[in-house]
Design a protein around this motif. Structure first.
Motif, PDB file in Angstrom:
ATOM      1  N   SER B  10      -7.441 -42.688 -12.717  1.00 53.98           N
ATOM      2  CA  SER B  10      -7.967 -41.927 -13.862  1.00 53.98           C
ATOM      3  C   SER B  10      -9.461 -42.165 -14.034  1.00 53.98           C
ATOM      4  N   GLY B  13     -11.392 -40.361 -11.580  1.00 56.77           N
ATOM      5  CA  GLY B  13     -11.504 -38.953 -11.982  1.00 56.77           C
ATOM      6  C   GLY B  13     -12.647 -38.744 -12.968  1.00 56.77           C
ATOM      7  N   GLY B  14     -12.805 -39.689 -13.888  1.00 59.48           N
ATOM      8  CA  GLY B  14     -13.927 -39.616 -14.834  1.00 59.48           C
ATOM      9  C   GLY B  14     -15.260 -39.690 -14.107  1.00 59.48           C
ATOM     10  N   GLY B  73      -7.760 -38.932  -7.690  1.00 57.61           N
ATOM     11  CA  GLY B  73      -8.661 -39.411  -8.739  1.00 57.61           C
ATOM     12  C   GLY B  73     -10.037 -38.797  -8.633  1.00 57.61           C
ATOM     13  N   GLY B  77     -11.077 -35.057 -10.033  1.00 55.10           N
ATOM     14  CA  GLY B  77     -11.972 -34.925 -11.191  1.00 55.10           C
ATOM     15  C   GLY B  77     -13.284 -34.246 -10.833  1.00 55.10           C
TER      16      GLY B  77
END
Lengths: 190, 125
Positions: B10, B13-14, B73, B77
């Motif tokens: 996650s 991904g950011g 990820g 993103g």
């Protein structure tokens, strides 16, 4: 959300938090707060041209909003992908994610654009929810790879149908989102 | 998938979303065109790289966990289909039909070809 225009309690609370965060990065918020006098505003406007303005994509506050939204969006995408199984070799979770994301991004960007210029809390919301959350939630690379894998399986017709349907439906869903936001705004403002 | 991998994925991904934001901003500040070249470049390069890490996984050059963090990820993103869809709608609204169709089909065809190329390259490493 009501159809009767702005609801101060619902809209201002998150907006204030965002604009405070924004202000802490040194970025000028164009949304004027109620306490500021006209003279102060004029003084600010005069100072503005002399200060070199860092482009938005290099401002720490903007990057932080995109990072936060992108992390949450990616977590939501991966969570859904883990829970929803593939159906007949098609990545159904990815398709649903990309369509819902297109619809929501259409609603968001059109609503924000109709509320005013891309400044202050509106811009913060666009970066957090649009560039970050919806950008991280939806994925194009996974779509390309899924198309490639359907092609490699020798099912050219299925691969073409999947790829074309994905992008055409994506545009239709985004367009539906834009229409939804413009209808609601037009109905609520008058 | 372990909780640690999910959190790393996650966060990656950011970081990917930030990379997209910065790259798109750089492209916009240099190229003034109705065509959304930033998003096109991002989605095609992301497709190439996802093919690459997937090919490397097949060649056992990456662990499955690292492939997930980088692929689902970071590259998930980094690339975005929602922005591409909305940008096509904007081109249609401006009656730029050729650009809209080029954006829609061009990204799809070149993106899928890039994923294939990446896959071949990754497996050959």
């Amino acid at each position: 959300m009501t159809d009767n225009g702005p609801c101060p309690l619902q809209r201002d609370a998150p907006g204030q938090v965002l604009s405070l965060w924004w202000a802490s990065t040194g970025q000028e918020t164009a949304m004027t707060t109620s306490g500021r006098t006209g003279d102060e505003q004029a003084a600010r406007a005069e100072r503005l041209p002399q200060r070199p303005v860092r482009p938005l994509h290099l401002q720490a506050g903007a990057l932080a909003l995109v990072l936060l939204g992108g992390t949450l969006g990616t977590a939501a995408r991966e969570g859904l992908t883990l829970v929803v199984p593939e159906v007949g070799g098609f990545p159904i979770a990815l398709s649903c994610i990309n369509l819902v994301g297109a619809l929501l991004l259409g609603v968001l960007l059109e609503s924000l654009a109709r509320r005013g210029p891309d400044t202050g809390p509106r811009r913060s919301l666009r970066l957090l929810l649009g560039t970050g959350l919806m950008g991280g939630f939806t994925s194009y690379s996974a779509l390309s790879l899924a198309t490639q894998q359907l092609l490699a399986d020798g099912t050219v017709g299925r691969a073409l149908a999947f790829a074309l349907l994905s992008v055409v439906l994506g545009v239709l869903f985004a367009f539906a989102g834009v229409l939804l936001a413009s209808r609601r705004r037009a109905g609520g403002a008058r | 998938m372990s909780v640690a991998v999910f959190i790393l994925l996650s966060l990656a991904g950011g970081v990917g979303a930030v990379a997209r934001f910065v790259l798109d901003g750089l492209v916009r500040s240099r190229v003034s065109s109705a065509m959304p070249w930033g998003t096109i470049l991002i989605n095609i390069s992301g497709s190439l790289l996802l093919g690459l890490v997937t090919g490397m996984l097949g060649a056992q050059l990456l662990t499955p966990e690292l492939q997930l963090v980088l692929g689902a990820g970071f590259l998930g993103g980094y690339t975005t289909s929602s922005t591409a869809s909305v940008e096509t709608v904007r081109l249609l609204q401006q009656r730029r039909m050729v650009l809209a169709l080029g954006n829609l089909l061009g990204t799809l065809v070149v993106g899928s070809a890039a994923a294939t190329l990446g896959l071949v390259l990754g497996a050959a490493l």
